[in-house]
Every structure is written in structure tokens, then in C-alpha cells.
Scaffold this motif. Structure first.
Motif: not given
Lengths: 205, 628
Positions: A126-155
Motif C-alpha cells: 500500500k505504501h511502497a514497492m515490495l520485493y519479497k524473497i526467500d532469503a533463508m532458503s537461498i542462504a541455506k542453499n548457499a551453505g549456511s543460514v547465517i549468510t541471510k544478511n549477504i543474500v539480502l545485500l545481493g538483493a
């Protein structure tokens, strides 16, 4: 698209790597010879509490704090924290969030309610442009859930708001971790880019 | 380490606090003392890191650093270093200066020799503090020259030049910062590191002994020094007038981080103005202020918290018979509460300048969001101690608390915090409640707090036989501020082995007759200990000893020790909710179907919950371990 000033809000939960992500943005801006300020939270604000960092960079920046309604992007490690800082958004603000909720303990202990995620996303839209991603799964696939912040930086790097190219940001990401974790982080970052690109293609269709 | 890089001219991204550390290194600081406190902690933590780094390489870091017992001791140690001709830095959070104030006030009378910077990190909005006092008053109160940086770069410059000025005036300098300086990262250009002086030499001077006759002689000298300081302020590069566009009728006076918001606002509003940016804010450059006042018809003063600049501007305007109109807190334009933000400043300036506020209307959401306050960590030993104490105590028991992580025990479901004033106040108020009521009392303080300010009240309890239970939550560290060592730990701030002072030895030495030393991981024994302590007439002390879970997890990570997580046996679980509604470990959650589970990513394997569950429904997860 290089603005005079770029203002990014990074939100999430203590332990999600929000401060690390903010500092990576800051270091990258400095490398690119921009003025940059990063605000952090410490002390009482940690211990699983809500965390907000702000990064402002460009030719002429005087403070890390931004006025409400002036964020270029809000990046959040989970849905309600994206909505919590909606006051920083305007209709052009890109809100990038992981779709996976981190339920605060107040929900189980004090009976507070975590709204349905779809409700949260509708509200953001309603207020802005939404980009929702499954960062958790992407991080898991990359090898570790703790890289979720890095997934989001990539996004974020793929969302056309930053005053530098994704490659430059990735370089700082990789400089920031020990060599043995570089591959995981590269995968995470590129996973984030890909997720945003596929969102864009879908919206074009 | 980037902070000790000798690459002169290199631009690095430093936290305001790190920039202060760097500034002191560039001034060749010899002695650094502190008691940790947010938002000041990283200044000292950097010195600690540098010292440990040097020690690890077998070299002398060049400076002496310590986490002192409290801020007063820290200031006294640094003052003595200064009396011996060395350069010293003492840093603390704003309320730390209350503790150090006794030394501070008279220190200014006698003055310093080697340059001495005292950093006060104020916390407008109380991000992590019990009040938002404006410590600029201390500069006025004690007559200390004061600097207020706006950016990390300026924080470094002020620290560095502050030492020179301090030596010139023979006065310690108050470097007053706020959270949005301490915890903001910004570009800082590195200058040359300076070699410290090494050992000093103390020469006797009767004027250092503040008996009344000396004090009376010292006071006029202090005032004279402040007149000299005013001359320095007039010439200071940190006090500057900025002209934006054509100089208009309205001028702005500001200091500290507010200056940044003013610049941002003025740009956004596109107005012409002149800005008097004050960096050395005590004493003010009076002539400069007079000229500025004369050049304006209206003046807006933008400063967080108390109207110190505003009141001084009014005084100066009165003295020069100016009829300039001054806007600020007294006119209701700005608040004395909380920190400012760019939008607050944009909004007020748009009104005063009579231009439209260009900011979009603020978006609000109607969706009610669950709160996410900080909480005691999963596996935190404090939770177990609280749980046991609560179990042992009769209705109406009063729980005075103290400054530290354990303040988080205020939140539901534990609700084990009733009164909090300051460091050490748990034991003092416990004594008071013992005098004023017939209620049972169990007070709580951390180990670092015990050493900092807890001991005098325990002495009071013993001497006057106050009937209360005083608990020391001994988690072997100063946890909340970032795990700094304290007098009870095996190492000091420079990473050297240190003599351990045990809480139980201290309280026994004081004369506490009933001392219980417990491991809160054993709930039954801990509960019994609290019951015995409550039954004891007169003061008793419970030392609840278990290391901070964050340190435990770090240790396990280093040693490779595995952490076995726990799971809920759904067959045995009756959903009585004791684990959630009474114990409140954040690793527990309700699934959508109402069943109770443990989030394995949060579980630290402490196993307290197995003792809490009345139905024996929590067990160690078999076969599978998560790496620590």
C-alpha cells in the motif's frame, strides 16, 4: 542511477547480521570515495531485540540519520521488521524483505499477535514497492543460514538503488570474511541478485 | 588492526568511539582508564584490543590500560598519571560521571599536568540508560573546558587537540558525546601516531593537597584558567560560522550532532542562513557569539536536551542590549526530551523560516505489530536464578534490581525487578525496604556491579543488621556492555593474568554470616538456598555463579565441544505452558496447532527447562548434535 544521496534502512533482529551488512555497505561507499555515515545499535538494543541500522552515502551527506519518508530502500531480515520502519518509506521506496518470520517471544509469552505474513505484505504494498524473497532458503542453499544478511545485500545490489555496482559490493563482502567462507558468501550474494532479477522479470510479464 | 595503521592520510571508516581512541593514540596517550558503559564502551574496548594484540606479539603497546572498578577509581588513576606528567584518557557513560563527580569537581580545582581527556557519552532517548541527563551541565558545574564533536572525524581531532589545550590550561577537558556520535561510523583520515611518554615523575606540590586553605586559593586560579580557556574558544577551529546562500535575518546556533541535522534541514528547505556551529561549548567564544547575535534579527538554537546554549545566548543578548528574538525550547519550538532527528529539525525550521516542509506525510501502518524488546538470552543463568528466587519467595516480596543484563528480568513472565536507580542501588534500597517494611526482600546485582558500587551497601546491611537477601548474579563478566573483565575475572583489560577477587570472600570478609554459593543450573538447590537465606534473620548474600551463556557458547566454539539441544516430547507434554508462561525461555514457541516446541537454532543446551517442566516432557535430542 546515482543519487546525490542514497539512504538505506537495514532492519531485523539482533543476531541476524544487520550491523555487519550495514558496515559492508559503508566500507564499499568509502572505497568508492563517497561520504558515508552508518548508524548502529549497541547494548540494550541487542539481545534478540529489534535492530535498525541506517546507511547514507553520496557526494554530500551530513548524517547517518534520515528523515522519515526519505529512504531509498528498506532491507529487512524478516517481515514485521520491514513494516515496523515503514515511516521511513515513500511510494518510491523499495522494501526488500525475507519472507520468513522470526516470531518474537512476546507472542508466546505475552500473547501478542504476529500478523499473517500476507497481511504484512499487502500493507507494505500500500505504501511502497515490495520485493519479497526467500532469503533463508537461498542462504541455506548457499551453505549456511547465517549468510541471510549477504543474500539480502545481493538483493539490494540488484534493486537499482545503490550508487555502486553489485561487483564492487561483492568484493567488500568477500574481503570481510575468512577465505574458507568466501564461496558460501559469493553464492549467497549471487542468490540474492538472482531472486530480485526473477521478481523483476515476473513483474514485466 | 586498521585502528593502529601508520598509513598517514588513509581514509578509514571508524565508529565515533574508535575515532576517539585513534585521536588519543595520535596524541601519544599514556594511561587509559574506564568503567564500561553504553554508548562509551568501544573507546576502551579498542584500547583493550590493541593492548592484547601487542601482548600477543610480545611487544609493549606503549600505553597502560585498565577497566577500573568504577568510574571514580578510573578518574583518580588517570588524574594521578596526569599529575606525574603523563597524558591520560578516561571514558565513561554519562551516569558514570555521576560516580566520578566527587573526584571530578575537585580535580578541576587542582588541575592537571599531562593532558587529560574525560569522555562523557550521553544517551539522549535513553537507548541503553536509566536517564537522559545532559552532562554539559558538568562542564558548567565544575568549570571544565568542553568539546562537543559532530562527526567521527571531528571526534578524533578534538581528542588530539584536546590534549594540547588541556596541557596549556592545566585543566582536564570534557569531551561530551552522544549516542549518535559514539555509534555512528564515518570516514576518518589517519594522522601520525605519536609515541607515548612512558614513565612519568611526580613532583610534590602542596597546591595538590586540597585542604580548605588550598581550595580557597585554587578556586580563583580555576576561574582565571577559564578566562584563558575563553580566549582559546574564540580562536578555536571548532567554533565556526557557516554562511548558506545570502546571509539572511535568521541565524542558527547549534552544537554536536544537531549541527548535522541543521545542515541537512537547511539544504532540504533551500533557505539562506548563517549557522554558528559551536564545537568548544564551554566556555563559549563570547565575542564570536556577540557578533553573531548582532548580525541576526532572529536566532534559532538547535541543541538536544537542556537549553544550555539557548540560555547563554539570551544572557549574551541581554548583556549587549540586543533585541534579537531567540527561538528554541523556551518558545516551545524544540523539546527538552529525547534525541533529535533530521525530520524534527526540518519541521521546526520550516515553521520559523516560513517555508513549506518538503517531507512527505509520514506513513503509518494500521497493522498492530508485536513488540520485540531485548530479552535474557536462551540459556542465560540469570533466568534460572530468578526462577528459583521467585519459587522460594512469599507473596509481597520486593525485588530491587540493578544495572546490567538482569534488568531484562523486569519483562514477563519473570517480572523480577521492582526498583532501579543506579549502579549498586539494589543493595542500598534493599536495606531501606528492610527498615521501612515487614516485606521480604531479595535484591539482585551483577558481579561487576557488586565490585563497582554494591559493596558499601552490603557493609551497611551487615553493620545495621538489615533483614534482606542480597543476590549477586555472578556470570564471570561484564556482559551487557560487551563482556569486559572485572575484578572477579582471571584476566585484566590488557589480557594479562590478574588476581581474582571472589564475591563470596568479600562478603564473608565484610561479616555477612549467611552466605550461599549456588550454581543456578541446579534449580532445586538454588531454590533451597534462597529459602534458607530468606529464613535467616539479618542480611544474607546468595552468590549465584554460572558463566554468561554467550561466553560459554564462545568457549565451546573454540574447544569444539558440542552442544546438545533439547526437544519437547509431545507424548508427555500436557501444554501446561510452565516453560513459556513462567520460565519464559525465548527458544520455546507455540506451533500453529498449539503444541509447544523448542527452536533448535536458539537452544543453547543449558537444560534448565528439564528441571522446570513438571511432566518430564523435555529431553535431550538423541543422536543429533548441533555444532557449537
Amino acid at each position: 542511477m546515482v543519487h546525490e544521496k542514497t539512504s538505506i534502512v537495514l532492519a531485523g533482529v539482533g543476531g541476524h547480521g544487520v550491523i555487519t551488512a550495514a558496515n559492508i555497505l559503508g566500507k564499499t561507499a568509502l572505497k568508492e570515495d563517497m561520504t558515508v555515515y552508518v548508524s548502529e545499535v549497541h547494548g540494550m538494543a541487542q539481545r534478540g531485540g529489534a535492530v535498525i541500522c541506517t546507511v547514507r552515502m553520496g557526494k554530500k551527506v551530513s548524517t547517518a540519520l534520515l528523515a522519515r519518508g526519505t529512504a531509498d530502500a528498506i532491507v529487512s531480515t524478516e517481515p514485521i521488521e520491514a513494516l515496523r520502519y515503514i515511516s521511513y518509506a515513500n511510494t518510491h521506496t523499495k522494501i526488500i524483505t525475507d519472507v520468513n518470520p522470526t516470531i518474537p517471544f512476546t507472542v508466546s509469552v505475552s500473547g501478542e499477535k504476529y500478523p499473517a505474513v500476507e497481511r504484512i505484505f499487502d500493507e507494505i504494498k500500500k505504501h511502497a514497492m515490495l520485493y519479497k524473497i526467500d532469503a533463508m532458503s537461498i542462504a541455506k542453499n548457499a551453505g549456511s543460514v547465517i549468510t541471510k544478511n549477504i543474500v539480502l545485500l545481493g538483493a539490494l545490489a540488484a534493486a537499482d538503488v545503490l550508487p555502486f555496482k553489485p561487483d564492487v559490493l561483492l568484493e567488500t563482502v568477500l574481503d570481510n570474511v575468512p577465505p574458507k567462507y568466501r564461496d558460501i558468501n559469493r553464492k549467497a550474494f549471487n542468490g540474492g541478485i538472482k531472486a530480485i532479477k526473477s521478481l523483476k522479470t515476473r513483474s514485466l510479464k | 588492526m586498521e585502528i593502529i595503521s601508520d598509513r598517514v592520510g588513509k581514509k578509514v571508516l571508524l565508529l565515533g568511539n574508535e575515532a576517539i581512541t585513534r585521536g588519543a593514540l595520535e596524541a601519544g596517550v599514556d594511561v587509559v582508564t574506564t568503567y564500561p558503559g553504553t554508548p562509551s564502551s568501544e573507546i576502551a574496548d579498542m584500547f583493550s584490543e590493541i593492548a592484547k594484540h601487542a601482548t600477543g606479539k610480545g611487544v609493549d603497546p606503549g600505553f597502560y590500560f585498565e577497566y577500573s572498578t568504577n568510574e571514580k577509581v578510573a578518574l583518580e588513576i588517570a588524574a594521578a598519571a596526569s599529575f606525574s606528567g603523563l597524558r591520560a584518557l578516561t571514558c565513561m557513560k554519562h551516569v558514570g560521571l555521576n560516580v566520578a563527580s566527587d573526584a571530578f569537581m575537585t580535580y578541576l580545582y587542582v588541575g592537571c599536568r599531562g593532558g587529560h581527556i574525560i569522555v562523557s557519552a550521553d544517551d539522549p532517548s535513553c537507548h541503553s540508560s536509566q536517564n537522559e541527563q545532559d552532562n554539559r551541565y558538568f562542564a558548567f558545574f565544575g568549570n571544565a573546558p568542553m568539546f562537543e564533536p559532530t562527526t567521527p572525524q571531528e571526534a578524533k581531532e578534538m581528542t588530539q587537540t584536546g590534549f594540547e589545550i588541556s596541557e596549556k590550561l592545566q585543566l582536564p577537558i570534557l569531551l561530551r558525546t552522544t549516542t549518535r556520535l559514539n555509534h555512528i561510523r564515518g570516514p576518518v583520515v589517519l594522522d601520525k601516531l605519536k609515541k607515548p611518554r612512558g614513565k612519568g615523575y611526580f613532583e610534590r606540590d602542596p597546591m595538590l593537597v586540597t585542604v580548605p586553605s588550598t581550595a580557597r586559593a585554587r578556586h580563583p586560579i580555576l576561574l582565571k584558567k577559564m578566562r584563558e580557556a575563553e580566549k582559546i574558544s574564540e580562536r578555536s577551529m571548532f567554533n565556526k560560522v557557516f554562511t548558506i546562500g545570502k546571509p539572511g535575518e535568521i541565524g542558527i546556533v547549534t552544537s554536536g550532532v544537531s549541527f548535522n541535522y541543521v545542515i541537512e534541514a537547511v539544504e532540504m528547505l533551500g533557505v539562506d542562513t548563517r549557522i554558528l556551529k559551536l564545537g568548544m561549548t564551554h566556555p563559549l567564544p563570547r565575542k564570536m557569539c556577540e557578533q553573531f547575535i548582532k548580525s541576526c534579527e532572529h536566532i534559532v538554537v538547535v541543541e538536544e536536551l537542556e537549553p544550555l546554549l539557548e540560555n547563554q545566548m539570551k544572557t549574551i543578548a541581554y548583556d549587549i542590549q540586543s533585541d534579537v528574538k531567540i527561538y528554541g525550547k523556551s518558545t516551545g519550538h524544540f523539546s527538552r526530551l529525547y534525541e533529535y532527528t533530521p525530520d524534527i529539525v526540518v519541521n521546526v525550521l520550516s515553521k520559523i523560516f516560513g517555508v513549506k516542509n518538503p517531507l512527505p506525510p509520514v506513513v503509518k501502518t494500521e497493522v498492530k505489530l508485536p513488540s520485540r524488546p531485548p530479552a535474557l538470552c536462551p540459556g542465560c543463568p540469570h533466568r534460572a536464578t530468578y526462577y528459583a528466587a521467585k519459587k522460594a519467595s512469599p507473596p509481597g516480596t520486593i525485588y530491587p534490581t540493578d544495572i546490567g543484563c538482569y534488568t531484562l528480568g523486569k519483562a514477563p513472565p519473570l517480572e523480577m525487578a521492582d526498583v532501579l536507580l543506579c549502579m549498586g542501588s539494589n543493595a542500598g534500597t534493599a536495606c531501606g525496604f528492610a527498615v521501612a517494611t515487614d516485606q521480604k526482600i531479595i535484591s539482585f546485582m551483577g558481579d561487576s556491579t557488586f565490585f563497582h558500587a554494591g559493596i558499601p551497601a552490603v557493609i551497611d546491611a551487615v553493620h545495621h543488621n538489615h533483614d534482606c537477601v542480597i543476590t549477586v548474579l555472578d556470570n564471570r563478566t561484564t556482559a551487557m556492555t560487551g563482556h569486559q573483565p572485572h575484578p572477579g575475572t582471571e584476566y585484566d583489560g590488557m589480557g594479562r593474568p590478574a588476581r581474582v577477587i571472589k564475591v563470596e570472600d568479600v562478603v564473608r570478609g565484610i561479616g555477612v554470616e549467611h552466605v550461599e554459593v549456588v550454581d543456578p543450573k541446579n534449580l532445586m538447590e538454588t531454590t533451597k538456598a534462597f529459602r534458607r537465606a530468606l529464613e535467616h534473620k539479618g542480611p544474607s548474600v546468595v552468590v549465584s555463579k554460572s558463566p554468561c551463556i554467550l561466553l560459554e557458547m564462545q568457549r565451546k566454539k573454540k574447544t569444539g565441544e558440542k552442544t546438545s539441544v533439547y526437544v519437547v516430547d509431545q507424548d508427555k507434554c500436557t501444554k501446561c505452558k510452565t516453560c513459556i508462561s513462567r520460565f519464559g525461555c525465548p527458544a520455546f514457541y507455540f506451533a500453529k496447532d498449539g503444541s509447544i516446541h523448542i527452536d533448535e537454532s536458539q537452544c543453547t543446551g543449558c537444560g534448565f527447562c528439564t528441571q522446570v517442566c513438571p511432566f518430564d516432557a523435555i529431553k535431550q535430542k538423541d543422536d543429533e548434535n548441533i555444532g557449537g
